[in-house]
Design a protein around this motif. Structure first.
Motif, short mmCIF file in Angstrom:
data_model
loop_
_atom_site.label_atom_id
_atom_site.label_comp_id
_atom_site.label_asym_id
_atom_site.label_seq_id
_atom_site.Cartn_x
_atom_site.Cartn_y
_atom_site.Cartn_z
N VAL A 50 58.38 -52.18 12.03
CA VAL A 50 57.15 -52.95 11.82
C VAL A 50 57.03 -53.20 10.32
O VAL A 50 57.22 -52.29 9.51
CB VAL A 50 55.91 -52.21 12.36
CG1 VAL A 50 54.63 -52.78 11.76
CG2 VAL A 50 55.87 -52.27 13.88
N VAL A 51 56.74 -54.44 9.95
CA VAL A 51 56.69 -54.86 8.55
C VAL A 51 55.25 -54.88 8.06
O VAL A 51 54.35 -55.36 8.75
CB VAL A 51 57.31 -56.27 8.39
CG1 VAL A 51 57.22 -56.74 6.94
CG2 VAL A 51 58.75 -56.27 8.89
N VAL A 52 55.03 -54.38 6.84
CA VAL A 52 53.71 -54.38 6.22
C VAL A 52 53.80 -54.95 4.81
O VAL A 52 54.82 -54.77 4.13
CB VAL A 52 53.12 -52.95 6.21
CG1 VAL A 52 53.87 -52.03 5.27
CG2 VAL A 52 51.63 -52.95 5.88
N HIS A 53 52.76 -55.67 4.38
CA HIS A 53 52.71 -56.18 3.01
C HIS A 53 52.12 -55.16 2.05
O HIS A 53 52.42 -55.17 0.86
CB HIS A 53 51.88 -57.47 2.94
CG HIS A 53 52.59 -58.67 3.47
ND1 HIS A 53 52.08 -59.94 3.36
CD2 HIS A 53 53.78 -58.79 4.13
CE1 HIS A 53 52.92 -60.80 3.92
NE2 HIS A 53 53.95 -60.13 4.40
N GLY A 54 51.24 -54.30 2.56
CA GLY A 54 50.65 -53.27 1.72
C GLY A 54 49.45 -53.76 0.93
O GLY A 54 48.76 -54.70 1.33
N ASP A 55 49.20 -53.12 -0.21
CA ASP A 55 48.01 -53.41 -1.00
C ASP A 55 48.27 -54.56 -1.97
O ASP A 55 49.40 -54.80 -2.40
CB ASP A 55 47.60 -52.16 -1.78
CG ASP A 55 46.19 -52.24 -2.34
OD1 ASP A 55 45.42 -53.10 -1.87
OD2 ASP A 55 45.87 -51.47 -3.26
N GLY A 87 62.49 -40.20 1.78
CA GLY A 87 63.07 -40.92 2.91
C GLY A 87 62.07 -41.70 3.74
O GLY A 87 62.47 -42.51 4.59
N LYS A 88 60.79 -41.52 3.50
CA LYS A 88 59.78 -42.30 4.22
C LYS A 88 59.54 -43.66 3.59
O LYS A 88 58.84 -44.49 4.18
CB LYS A 88 58.46 -41.52 4.29
CG LYS A 88 58.53 -40.26 5.13
CD LYS A 88 57.18 -39.56 5.18
CE LYS A 88 57.25 -38.30 6.02
NZ LYS A 88 55.92 -37.62 6.09
N ALA A 89 60.08 -43.88 2.41
CA ALA A 89 59.94 -45.18 1.75
C ALA A 89 61.06 -46.08 2.25
O ALA A 89 62.22 -45.93 1.85
CB ALA A 89 60.01 -45.02 0.24
N ARG A 90 60.72 -47.01 3.14
CA ARG A 90 61.69 -47.92 3.75
C ARG A 90 61.22 -49.35 3.53
O ARG A 90 60.02 -49.63 3.56
CB ARG A 90 61.85 -47.61 5.24
CG ARG A 90 62.53 -46.25 5.50
CD ARG A 90 64.00 -46.36 5.11
NE ARG A 90 64.76 -45.12 5.30
CZ ARG A 90 65.11 -44.30 4.31
NH1 ARG A 90 64.72 -44.56 3.07
NH2 ARG A 90 65.84 -43.23 4.55
N PHE A 91 62.18 -50.28 3.33
CA PHE A 91 61.83 -51.57 2.78
C PHE A 91 62.44 -52.76 3.52
O PHE A 91 63.51 -52.65 4.13
CB PHE A 91 62.28 -51.65 1.32
CG PHE A 91 61.68 -50.58 0.45
CD1 PHE A 91 60.35 -50.65 0.05
CD2 PHE A 91 62.44 -49.49 0.04
CE1 PHE A 91 59.80 -49.66 -0.76
CE2 PHE A 91 61.91 -48.51 -0.77
CZ PHE A 91 60.58 -48.59 -1.17
N LEU A 134 66.48 -49.73 1.66
CA LEU A 134 66.54 -51.08 2.21
C LEU A 134 67.07 -51.04 3.65
O LEU A 134 68.17 -50.55 3.90
CB LEU A 134 67.45 -51.95 1.35
CG LEU A 134 67.68 -53.37 1.85
CD1 LEU A 134 66.39 -54.17 1.87
CD2 LEU A 134 68.75 -54.07 1.00
N CYS A 135 66.26 -51.59 4.58
CA CYS A 135 66.63 -51.58 6.00
C CYS A 135 66.75 -52.96 6.61
O CYS A 135 67.43 -53.12 7.64
CB CYS A 135 65.56 -50.81 6.81
SG CYS A 135 65.42 -49.06 6.41
#
Length: 260
Positions: free
Chosen positions: A104-109, A163-167, A192-193
């Motif tokens: 699932v893709v998120v743009h964030g803040d 490892g929780k930082a995925r892009f 990078l995924c």
């Protein structure tokens, strides 16, 4: 490497109709842009999975219609709104799992958001853990005018979350930030995924691959230097191409260019 496409290319065609068009065009790796809340319903997600599976396709990722308002929904100072936003993403993660999607893709803040960076990372981690409970991985996309448009932010995210930082790397967003791809890819590193791909020229971006000046072979080599083994998803806006078959030309251009 697989070259796929997002249903967002065909907006405002209804999501299931856009999926059918892409499948009919021969795309078998797909991202679904969820355009409204009813499209997070389990029955809708199962139907998307059925359509893709019947054609031999795979829904790789989901992207929420709330992306542009996530700063307000997820990263305001009003904690209760975040809790409601977290519930939306819980439904989205469930829909992704039912559709067979990994991401699932998120743009964030947004850039200049009101929360301290540490709180932004903490909320992202909370959402990430919620997704993993469904077997789905949350991915942060680099986006202009968002915190994620800054490679320094992406690096600090990796330092804080490991490892929780995925892009997701988006080539047009990188260009709109005025950055070279290597700067963003180095910041994302082994996190990078997933990739949103398009072409660009001197005066225009978000083009069908082959219509601009991007050196895609160099771009792929840069990604692979960080261990990237994922797919590239064509993601344009409907006004940036003519017939849907133009997307096929873009896919074939990349397949011919990048084949071993």
């Amino acid at each position: 490497m697989k070259i796929g496409a997002s249903t967002s290319n065909l907006y405002p065609l209804h999501t299931e109709g856009a999926l059918d068009v892409l499948l009919d065009l021969g795309f078998r790796t797909l991202e679904v842009f969820v355009n409204t809340e009813s499209e997070t319903a389990p029955a809708f997600a199962r139907e998307l999975h059925r359509r893709a599976e019947r054609a031999g396709g795979e829904i790789l990722s989901l992207h929420s219609y709330t992306a542009g308002t996530d700063p307000y929904l997820l990263f305001s100072a009003y904690r209760r709104r975040f809790e409601d936003g977290r519930e939306h993403y819980r439904r989205l993660f469930e829909a992704a799992a039912l559709a067979g999607a990994r991401y699932v893709v998120v743009h964030g803040d947004r850039e200049g958001g009101v929360l301290p960076e540490e709180e932004v990372f903490a909320r992202y981690e909370e959402l990430y853990d919620l997704g993993r409970a469904q077997g789905v991985t949350l991915l942060q996309e680099n986006v202009v005018r968002f915190r994620s448009g800054d490679p320094g932010f992406l690096r600090r995210m990796r330092e804080r979350l490991g490892g929780k930082a995925r892009f997701v790397f988006d080539s047009k967003q990188c260009a709109r930030c005025g950055l070279e791809p290597a700067a963003v890819l180095d910041a994302m590193g082994e996190g990078l995924c997933h990739v949103h791909i398009s072409d660009q020229g001197k005066n225009r971006d978000c083009l069908i691959p082959g219509q601009g000046e991007n050196d895609f072979a160099v771009l792929l080599a840069q990604m692979r230097s960080h261990g990237f083994q994922g797919s590239w998803i064509l993601e344009l806006y409907r006004e940036n191409f003519g017939a849907p078959s133009d997307l096929v030309r873009g896919r074939r251009f990349l397949e011919q260019l990048l084949e071993p």
